[in-house]
Design a protein around this motif. Structure first.
Motif, PDB file in Angstrom:
ATOM      1  N   GLY A  32       9.625  15.531  28.855  1.00  0.00           N
ATOM      2  CA  GLY A  32      10.400  14.506  28.162  1.00  0.00           C
ATOM      3  C   GLY A  32      10.841  13.358  29.063  1.00  0.00           C
ATOM      4  N   GLY A  33      10.353  13.365  30.328  1.00  0.00           N
ATOM      5  CA  GLY A  33      10.828  12.364  31.290  1.00  0.00           C
ATOM      6  C   GLY A  33      10.181  10.994  31.157  1.00  0.00           C
ATOM      7  N   ILE A  34       9.228  10.861  30.235  1.00  0.00           N
ATOM      8  CA  ILE A  34       8.477   9.604  30.130  1.00  0.00           C
ATOM      9  C   ILE A  34       9.391   8.427  29.762  1.00  0.00           C
ATOM     10  CG2 ILE A  34       7.767  10.179  27.756  1.00  0.00           C
ATOM     11  CD1 ILE A  34       5.614   8.140  30.137  1.00  0.00           C
ATOM     12  N   ALA A  35      10.383   8.668  28.896  1.00  0.00           N
ATOM     13  CA  ALA A  35      11.229   7.558  28.439  1.00  0.00           C
ATOM     14  C   ALA A  35      11.983   6.966  29.632  1.00  0.00           C
ATOM     15  CB  ALA A  35      12.207   8.043  27.366  1.00  0.00           C
ATOM     16  N   ALA A  36      12.529   7.838  30.505  1.00  0.00           N
ATOM     17  CA  ALA A  36      13.285   7.351  31.672  1.00  0.00           C
ATOM     18  C   ALA A  36      12.355   6.603  32.629  1.00  0.00           C
ATOM     19  CB  ALA A  36      13.946   8.530  32.385  1.00  0.00           C
ATOM     20  N   ILE A  37      11.134   7.104  32.790  1.00  0.00           N
ATOM     21  CA  ILE A  37      10.181   6.447  33.706  1.00  0.00           C
ATOM     22  C   ILE A  37       9.843   5.049  33.176  1.00  0.00           C
ATOM     23  CG2 ILE A  37       7.760   6.547  34.498  1.00  0.00           C
ATOM     24  CD1 ILE A  37       8.169   9.585  34.820  1.00  0.00           C
ATOM     25  N   GLN A  38       9.587   4.975  31.869  1.00  0.00           N
ATOM     26  CA  GLN A  38       9.239   3.666  31.290  1.00  0.00           C
ATOM     27  C   GLN A  38      10.432   2.710  31.353  1.00  0.00           C
ATOM     28  OE1 GLN A  38       7.475   4.700  27.488  1.00  0.00           O
ATOM     29  NE2 GLN A  38       5.418   4.542  28.381  1.00  0.00           N
ATOM     30  N   ALA A  39      11.643   3.268  31.199  1.00  0.00           N
ATOM     31  CA  ALA A  39      12.832   2.400  31.243  1.00  0.00           C
ATOM     32  C   ALA A  39      12.992   1.781  32.637  1.00  0.00           C
ATOM     33  CB  ALA A  39      14.078   3.203  30.866  1.00  0.00           C
ATOM     34  N   ARG A  40      12.561   2.502  33.671  1.00  0.00           N
ATOM     35  CA  ARG A  40      12.669   1.947  35.038  1.00  0.00           C
ATOM     36  C   ARG A  40      11.651   0.829  35.275  1.00  0.00           C
ATOM     37  NH1 ARG A  40      13.748   7.438  36.425  1.00  0.00           N
ATOM     38  NH2 ARG A  40      11.659   7.807  37.234  1.00  0.00           N
ATOM     39  N   GLY A  41      10.605   0.782  34.452  1.00  0.00           N
ATOM     40  CA  GLY A  41       9.649  -0.318  34.539  1.00  0.00           C
ATOM     41  C   GLY A  41       8.382   0.063  35.290  1.00  0.00           C
ATOM     42  N   LEU A  42       7.335  -0.730  35.037  1.00  0.00           N
ATOM     43  CA  LEU A  42       6.006  -0.431  35.595  1.00  0.00           C
ATOM     44  C   LEU A  42       5.978  -0.580  37.119  1.00  0.00           C
ATOM     45  CD1 LEU A  42       3.314   0.490  34.426  1.00  0.00           C
ATOM     46  CD2 LEU A  42       2.645  -1.906  34.256  1.00  0.00           C
ATOM     47  N   ASP A  43       6.709  -1.585  37.637  1.00  0.00           N
ATOM     48  CA  ASP A  43       6.707  -1.775  39.097  1.00  0.00           C
ATOM     49  C   ASP A  43       7.283  -0.556  39.808  1.00  0.00           C
ATOM     50  OD1 ASP A  43       5.459  -4.171  39.214  1.00  0.00           O
ATOM     51  OD2 ASP A  43       7.316  -5.353  39.055  1.00  0.00           O
ATOM     52  N   ALA A  44       8.376  -0.024  39.235  1.00  0.00           N
ATOM     53  CA  ALA A  44       9.001   1.165  39.843  1.00  0.00           C
ATOM     54  C   ALA A  44       8.034   2.342  39.774  1.00  0.00           C
ATOM     55  CB  ALA A  44      10.304   1.494  39.124  1.00  0.00           C
ATOM     56  N   PHE A  45       7.291   2.448  38.665  1.00  0.00           N
ATOM     57  CA  PHE A  45       6.342   3.555  38.528  1.00  0.00           C
ATOM     58  C   PHE A  45       5.217   3.424  39.556  1.00  0.00           C
ATOM     59  CE2 PHE A  45       2.489   5.388  36.522  1.00  0.00           C
ATOM     60  CZ  PHE A  45       2.873   6.716  36.602  1.00  0.00           C
ATOM     61  N   ARG A  46       4.688   2.196  39.687  1.00  0.00           N
ATOM     62  CA  ARG A  46       3.620   1.977  40.686  1.00  0.00           C
ATOM     63  C   ARG A  46       4.118   2.364  42.076  1.00  0.00           C
ATOM     64  NH1 ARG A  46       3.159  -3.511  38.512  1.00  0.00           N
ATOM     65  NH2 ARG A  46       1.638  -3.537  36.834  1.00  0.00           N
ATOM     66  N   ALA A  47       5.370   1.998  42.376  1.00  0.00           N
ATOM     67  CA  ALA A  47       5.938   2.315  43.693  1.00  0.00           C
ATOM     68  C   ALA A  47       6.039   3.833  43.888  1.00  0.00           C
ATOM     69  CB  ALA A  47       7.313   1.666  43.850  1.00  0.00           C
ATOM     70  N   GLU A  48       6.411   4.555  42.812  1.00  0.00           N
ATOM     71  CA  GLU A  48       6.494   6.031  42.889  1.00  0.00           C
ATOM     72  C   GLU A  48       5.129   6.625  43.216  1.00  0.00           C
ATOM     73  OE1 GLU A  48       7.984   8.554  39.659  1.00  0.00           O
ATOM     74  OE2 GLU A  48       9.525   7.062  39.308  1.00  0.00           O
ATOM     75  N   VAL A  49       4.104   6.120  42.533  1.00  0.00           N
ATOM     76  CA  VAL A  49       2.747   6.632  42.762  1.00  0.00           C
ATOM     77  C   VAL A  49       2.328   6.341  44.205  1.00  0.00           C
ATOM     78  CG1 VAL A  49       0.317   6.394  42.089  1.00  0.00           C
ATOM     79  CG2 VAL A  49       2.108   6.452  40.337  1.00  0.00           C
ATOM     80  N   ALA A  50       2.649   5.149  44.670  1.00  0.00           N
ATOM     81  CA  ALA A  50       2.261   4.751  46.040  1.00  0.00           C
ATOM     82  C   ALA A  50       2.933   5.656  47.078  1.00  0.00           C
ATOM     83  CB  ALA A  50       2.638   3.289  46.277  1.00  0.00           C
ATOM     84  N   VAL A  51       4.194   6.008  46.831  1.00  0.00           N
ATOM     85  CA  VAL A  51       4.907   6.883  47.774  1.00  0.00           C
ATOM     86  C   VAL A  51       4.308   8.287  47.741  1.00  0.00           C
ATOM     87  CG1 VAL A  51       7.125   8.069  48.112  1.00  0.00           C
ATOM     88  CG2 VAL A  51       7.075   5.609  47.738  1.00  0.00           C
ATOM     89  N   THR A  52       3.921   8.729  46.539  1.00  0.00           N
ATOM     90  CA  THR A  52       3.412  10.099  46.404  1.00  0.00           C
ATOM     91  C   THR A  52       2.037  10.241  47.045  1.00  0.00           C
ATOM     92  OG1 THR A  52       4.569  10.157  44.285  1.00  0.00           O
ATOM     93  CG2 THR A  52       3.066  11.971  44.731  1.00  0.00           C
ATOM     94  N   VAL A  53       1.168   9.248  46.833  1.00  0.00           N
ATOM     95  CA  VAL A  53      -0.205   9.334  47.353  1.00  0.00           C
ATOM     96  C   VAL A  53      -0.453   8.115  48.244  1.00  0.00           C
ATOM     97  CG1 VAL A  53      -2.618   9.742  46.732  1.00  0.00           C
ATOM     98  CG2 VAL A  53      -0.821  10.396  45.159  1.00  0.00           C
TER      99      VAL A  53
END
Ligand SMILES: Cc1cc2nc3c(=O)[nH]c(=O)nc-3n(C[C@H](O)[C@H](O)[C@H](O)COP(=O)(O)OP(=O)(O)OC[C@H]3O[C@@H](n4cnc5c(N)ncnc54)[C@H](O)[C@@H]3O)c2cc1C
Length: 414
Positions: free
Chosen positions: A231-252
């Motif tokens: 159910g965490g998708i809503a919070a991720i989308q609320a943070r915005g696409l740039d924040a999501f891209r940054a999360e992916v970059a940190v992870t991999v």
């Protein structure tokens, strides 16, 4: 307008369970009809793994060389990067199976292969673009399937209906079978990132504080599975696409230079994870196998293997009876409960392990986000780095699993 049809065995769902069962029954001389609601097998968001025990089954059928002649990668080890440290998870070279690797093959290639082989047998019929919508029942016995295709409704009578229609099975719902939800605290975000010639080959996993991502090597791109809390998708989308891209970059970190290819949320598909199991997998005239009987979590990538093993056990237990016209529909019923007795134990054990990994590894990883401390390599993995022989244990659990099945009824070659 469709004319009514009749078949000895009607399989609903052309995934790994349904297509393997269709092939095995057709080889056993059974008149078998498979319904698949899509027009092809070209769908994404499915597993890409054909495991050593499934490859043993292909070997039993004399199809292994032909299958491996198709494009595939051979994963002999599973590795992960945990907080920047490379660790070995599983070493398949230690197995005693014919193939000491997981064949990484897009699932549509595997299903195309099974279809091509099955179509060589006269009893096999595949109806694409045909959706099973319900059951036909008479005096407590399932006697067929209600379906629909472009020409309209279709009724297919059958002595046995096998529901292989996956974790959202319409047929198990229509049969009123009781589903036990075992629970999955995770969902998966599924996306593609480009692969560069300089990237190392091979699939892997990346774990960092608060994040887990699996990267599947599809030769010219990376298929990425990013695990999030249910159910965490809503919070991720609320943070915005740039924040999501940054999360992916940190992870991999090796893919950080191309997260810009995630151009919009349309490039990120949510896959809801379910783990459940039927209390009873059958009723007279109907059997459920594969995800329709026990929806598997993606952990370990074992769902396809289990679905195939269910199909092999079903063909071993029912193939001869179905091929014998003297055996009527009611006489098949005791064999249906034998399929459940044989396959429920492997499903239960595998789901229990998946739930343990969800709760003891993935949930702590996801919750570690707020702690600020790097996520450390768990002690069991540290031990397996010191004593690599221990990497044979997860290799067996993933590559072979509990109670692997072998084809015991071999029809003569076409
Ligand atoms: C995110 C995610 C990733 C996964 N990754 C892996 C992995 O890497 N390796 C692995 O082994 N497992 C993986 N799994 C699990 C795996 O996908 C399943 O366990 C496996 O596909 C089950 O096979 P099946 O044949 O029982 O069902 P499915 O593969 O779900 O096939 C069901 C088929 O039935 C068709 N169908 C559905 N309803 C109807 C209907 N009413 N009428 C006609 N046709 C119908 C569908 O179109 C489909 O073709 C993953 C699961 C998830 C959720």
């Amino acid at each position: 307008m469709n004319a009514p049809m009749s078949t000895r065995c009607c399989i609903v769902g052309g995934g790994p369970a349904g297509m393997m069962l269709g092939l095995l029954l057709a080889r056993a001389g059974v008149d078998v009809t498979v319904l698949e609601k899509h027009g092809d097998f070209l769908r994404d968001f499915r597993g890409d793994t054909v495991h050593p025990s499934t490859l043993d089954v292909m070997g039993d059928l004399g199809l292994l060389d032909a299958f491996l002649a198709r494009p595939h990668d051979e994963a002999r080890h599973l590795r992960a990067t945990i907080s920047g440290q490379q660790v070995g998870l599983a070493d398949f070279s230690r197995l005693r199976t014919r193939c000491k690797f997981i064949a990484m093959v897009p699932q549509w290639e595997f299903l195309d292969f099974l279809r091509d082989e099955a179509q060589a047998w006269p009893g096999f019929r595949l109806l694409l673009n045909t959706e099973g919508t319900g059951l036909v029942e008479r005096e407590g016995q399932v006697v067929g399937v209600e379906a629909r295709n472009a020409a309209g409704p279709l009724q297919i009578t059958a002595d046995l209906v096998v529901a292989c229609d996956g974790r959202r099975s319409v047929l198990r719902g229509a049969a009123g079978l009781t589903v036990r939800d075992i629970g999955a605290p995770i969902d998966v975000l599924w996306m593609r990132l480009p692969k560069k010639p300089t990237d190392p080959d091979g699939s892997g996993g990346y774990i960092d504080t608060g994040h887990f991502m699996a990267t599947i090597d599809r030769t010219d791109y990376w298929q990425c599975a990013y695990v999030i809390a249910k159910g965490g998708i809503a919070a991720i989308q609320a943070r915005g696409l740039d924040a999501f891209r940054a999360e992916v970059a940190v992870t991999v970190p090796p893919l950080a230079d191309r997260v810009g290819h995630i151009a919009s949320w349309d490039d990120v598909k949510l896959l809801s994870v379910t783990v459940d199991r039927l209390a009873q997998w059958w009723k007279p005239g109907l059997l459920c196998i594969g995800d329709a009987a026990h929806a598997m979590s993606p952990i370990g990538g074992v769902g396809i293997n289990l679905a195939v093993q269910d199909a092999v056990a079903t063909a071993n237990l029912l193939g001869r009876a179905l091929a014998d016209p003297a055996v009527d529909a009611k006489a098949l019923t005791p064999l249906l409960s034998r399929v459940q007795r044989r396959r429920e134990f492997p499903a239960r054990v595998t789901q229990a392990v998946q739930v343990a990994v969800q709760n003891r590894l993935l949930t702590p990883v996801l919750q570690s986000g707020g702690s600020g401390k790097p996520f450390g390599v768990p002690w069991a993995l540290r031990l397996a780095q010191r004593f690599p022989i221990l990497q044979g244990i997860p290799a067996y659990a993933v590559g072979v699993g509990v109670r692997p099945e072998r084809v015991d009824y071999l029809a003569p070659p076409v």
